[in-house]
Design an enzyme around this catalytic site. Structure first.
Site, mmCIF file in Angstrom:
data_model
loop_
_atom_site.group_PDB
_atom_site.id
_atom_site.type_symbol
_atom_site.label_atom_id
_atom_site.label_comp_id
_atom_site.label_asym_id
_atom_site.label_seq_id
_atom_site.Cartn_x
_atom_site.Cartn_y
_atom_site.Cartn_z
ATOM 1 N N MET A 71 -152.025 15.500 -21.594
ATOM 2 C CA MET A 71 -153.285 16.119 -21.977
ATOM 3 C C MET A 71 -153.619 17.250 -20.996
ATOM 4 O O MET A 71 -153.004 17.374 -19.941
ATOM 5 C CB MET A 71 -154.390 15.082 -22.019
ATOM 6 C CG MET A 71 -154.302 14.184 -23.255
ATOM 7 S SD MET A 71 -155.696 13.044 -23.387
ATOM 8 C CE MET A 71 -155.581 12.586 -25.137
ATOM 9 N N GLY A 72 -154.601 18.068 -21.364
ATOM 10 C CA GLY A 72 -154.998 19.204 -20.538
ATOM 11 C C GLY A 72 -154.937 20.484 -21.352
ATOM 12 O O GLY A 72 -153.926 21.176 -21.345
ATOM 13 N N ARG B 29 -155.296 8.146 -21.572
ATOM 14 C CA ARG B 29 -156.650 8.165 -21.006
ATOM 15 C C ARG B 29 -157.333 6.801 -21.064
ATOM 16 O O ARG B 29 -158.500 6.693 -20.689
ATOM 17 C CB ARG B 29 -157.507 9.236 -21.677
ATOM 18 C CG ARG B 29 -157.867 8.980 -23.113
ATOM 19 C CD ARG B 29 -158.710 10.153 -23.653
ATOM 20 N NE ARG B 29 -158.986 9.958 -25.065
ATOM 21 C CZ ARG B 29 -159.330 10.917 -25.895
ATOM 22 N NH1 ARG B 29 -159.426 12.159 -25.464
ATOM 23 N NH2 ARG B 29 -159.581 10.665 -27.166
ATOM 24 N N ASP C 51 -159.756 15.160 -17.367
ATOM 25 C CA ASP C 51 -159.272 16.536 -17.185
ATOM 26 C C ASP C 51 -159.503 17.054 -15.773
ATOM 27 O O ASP C 51 -158.882 18.031 -15.364
ATOM 28 C CB ASP C 51 -159.968 17.473 -18.185
ATOM 29 C CG ASP C 51 -159.513 17.232 -19.608
ATOM 30 O OD1 ASP C 51 -158.378 16.756 -19.787
ATOM 31 O OD2 ASP C 51 -160.292 17.506 -20.532
#
Lengths: 412, 412
Positions: free
Chosen positions: A173-174, A286, A128
């Site tokens: 993602m985030g 990831r 992140d």
């Protein structure tokens, strides 16, 4: 790249034989300490330890367990000290994001308050990239590189298929920070290239504005590829998409469901009137060691090494930071520093507004200059006879328990 | 790898200077012929043509336009012949799946019936690997390799995160045939490895059976990673998941929505009672040049070359096939053959039952032996200063129109 940092810790510790009498791994983060579930890492083959650099995820396991405040519940803390004392653990290295740094900080303070001599040093790791006090976080360069390639490739698909599939949305993602989505913006080298639009949680998202952006893009290049953070919020600060399986209502009154990718796909089909695909790379993004950044892996290793060196030098209650040197991406260099664990645990670093354009729908050169150096080089990969990567798996030789009792945690 | 085949066609044609007076590209498949939207490929730089081998998707564009039967509508056919005659096109190479081979076959028959001397040769390409008459299809080895790596990596994520996220579902492409989902099964080298369960459309899927499979897997390895075709059907032959945005009801009466990945995630959370993630790589899986199979790219090039050589030798109305030689994966070799376009257009090759285990939830050694040779080697990749792949884009020099009229197609 948690494993690359672990490799750095283990290999550096092995170089300080007079200081370290053993190297233990904790199974699933702090849970392994609480359960006295420890591995003897000196009994792993040196080949396995070295291959950790080339192995995604966390070979020691992980947890989402958050220690309570010391005032609220002392039981976990007493247990941690009991296990540390039983195994004469005098150095504690903890790799992760700000919850992990919170754990490391609490453990560090506990030892100090109890007069138990122990160094606790944190090693940053979060894709992140939202940790305070460090220029960037190990893990981020690799997700940036992989997703950049993925959106570039998805863009070529849309470019070839635009007569039927004119749009595609890639959900990244985030949840709070837009670093990951913004990194994909680098893939747009020319206006032809994807992504044509990039949205991040730091900038309030409006469905109307999005529809207008997509229409303008279709007029301009005949197709539209969108990269969007899973954590997009509206001007009220509410997530525009809720978890899959529940429902939300967009500003047009449509009932929408699923994640951001699916929601935006539905909006494009309903309100722009063209076919749209969506891609949700999920956990694949990831762990994509097959196209990881060499810079990132090397820095992750370096951070692990630096943590050991600092601890040997008497440092405690700090996290290793990565400091950017050099003027601009061409002269990028990185050295390590130290920051207080508490400052990292309490902080959060969001994407600066200047890294996004005025319209809030793509990145600026400032963002490009920031992230490009982190994406450079391709990490080593071993490939098997079957054409697939070969990753390490620890033998996980259990350390004999010494406390003579089991322990039940209060949270699941 | 369509572009690798196109590269093979173009570079091989250039070697037969006495035969070919020019090399034209048709913009978006047969649509480019109908619209007389043609590119002069001899005006592309040789570097660009060579880089097509390393470029995903289709640099010439594509279409989903299906020609009507000659009896039903002659207009398209007359237009095709008009354009061919105007540009003196005497060789027609068409790359794609069985709809494309149907187009090539119709064009071939049209020329023959009209006394227009022209060779039409098809080049197979479909990641679905479902073409009849050929051992396998260019495109398949690369999607197999990339998804194998992706599920392996997602498996490591679940392995590290199982204390909170015990399950993950990876949804693969494959509406009718299970070749793609089955290929991911190779990633399971040991019982620890993902995927733990694999489901394909050829075997009727039951939610009850799935729930039992997942529970058994959680008991056995403590986590469960599932690879599932988007086209799974129940014992009535109906898709278990409908398009995102619409609804279906599973056998437990739950209302489910979205694709197979999302549906199975919801089933796991509701009926197994553990947290589940889902990944939908979507169009990223069919364009993942950054981890493509060298064998696949080389064979795609070879198929393009073989098409030109066959046409020069007077062959028409055929598709190039790939024939497997050697005994077992260790001695794998591949040569090209020819099959009737009509047989390919009318056929479909599903996954043999013997490639899946008796329980229908994982692959057999027969499947592994079939697919592994196709996944070997890593395709060349050029990488830029920004750490991302560099792909070619054709200059697309338009050929002057000669028919003197535009043409409107009857379908969109």
């Amino acid at each position: 790249v948690i494993n690359a940092s672990a490799c750095g810790v283990i290999q550096e510790a092995a170089r300080h034989e007079g200081v370290f009498t053993g190297i233990l791994g904790s199974h699933n983060g702090i849970l392994g300490v609480l359960h006295e579930d420890l591995f003897d890492l000196t009994r792993e083959s040196s080949r396995t330890i070295d291959d950790l650099r080339r192995t995604p995820a966390s070979a020691l396991g992980s947890c989402r367990y958050k220690l309570k405040d010391l005032d609220a519940d002392r039981a976990d803390y007493e247990r941690i000290l009991e296990v540390f004392r039983a195994h004469d653990i005098r150095f504690f290295f903890y790799i992760g994001g700000n919850d992990s740094m919170d754990t490391a900080d609490k453990v560090s303070k506990l030892a100090a308050d109890s007069g138990y001599a122990m160094a606790a040093v944190g090693v940053p790791k979060t894709i992140d990239n939202d940790l305070a006090e460090t220029d960037h976080c190990p893990g981020y360069g690799s997700v940036a590189k992989y997703l950049g390639a993925a959106v570039m490739e998805a863009g070529r698909d849309t470019e070839a298929m635009y007569t039927t599939d004119s749009c595609a949305v890639l959900e990244t993602m985030g949840r709070h920070a837009g670093w990951i989505a913004a990194a994909t913006g680098v893939a747009q080298r020319t206006p032809e290239d994807a992504p044509h639009l990039v949205y991040v949680p730091e900038i309030a998202f409006s469905i109307e504005g999005f529809v207008a952006d997509v229409k303008a893009c279709l007029d301009r290049v005949g197709r539209c590829v969108v990269a969007a953070s899973e954590g997009l919020v509206n001007d009220q600060g509410a997530y525009i998409a809720t978890e899959a399986g529940s429902f939300s209502t967009d500003s047009f009154g449509h009932t929408q469901m699923g994640g951001v990718g699916e929601l935006l796909k539905n909006v494009v089909e309903a309100d722009v009137g063209v076919k749209c695909r969506y891609n949700k790379l999920g956990t694949c993004q990831r762990t994509a060691m097959h196209f990881a950044s060499r810079t990132d892996v090397d820095e992750a290793y370096l951070a692990g090494q630096a943590a050991v060196r600092a601890a040997v030098d008497g440092v405690t209650d700090k996290m290793v930071t990565l400091l950017r040197e050099g003027d601009g991406p061409a002269n990028y260099a990185c050295r390590t520093g130290l920051a207080d664990l508490r400052a990292v645990a309490n902080g959060e670093k969001l994407l600066p507004r200047s890294f996004m354009n005025e319209a809030g729908n793509h990145i600026t050169d400032a963002m490009r200059d920031y992230v490009v150096p982190l994406m450079r080089g391709q990490a080593d990969l071993r490939v098997g006879e079957d054409g697939l990567p070969v990753f390490a798996r620890l033998a996980r030789r259990a350390v004999k328990q010494k406390t003579g009792r089991s322990y039940s945690i209060t949270q699941p």
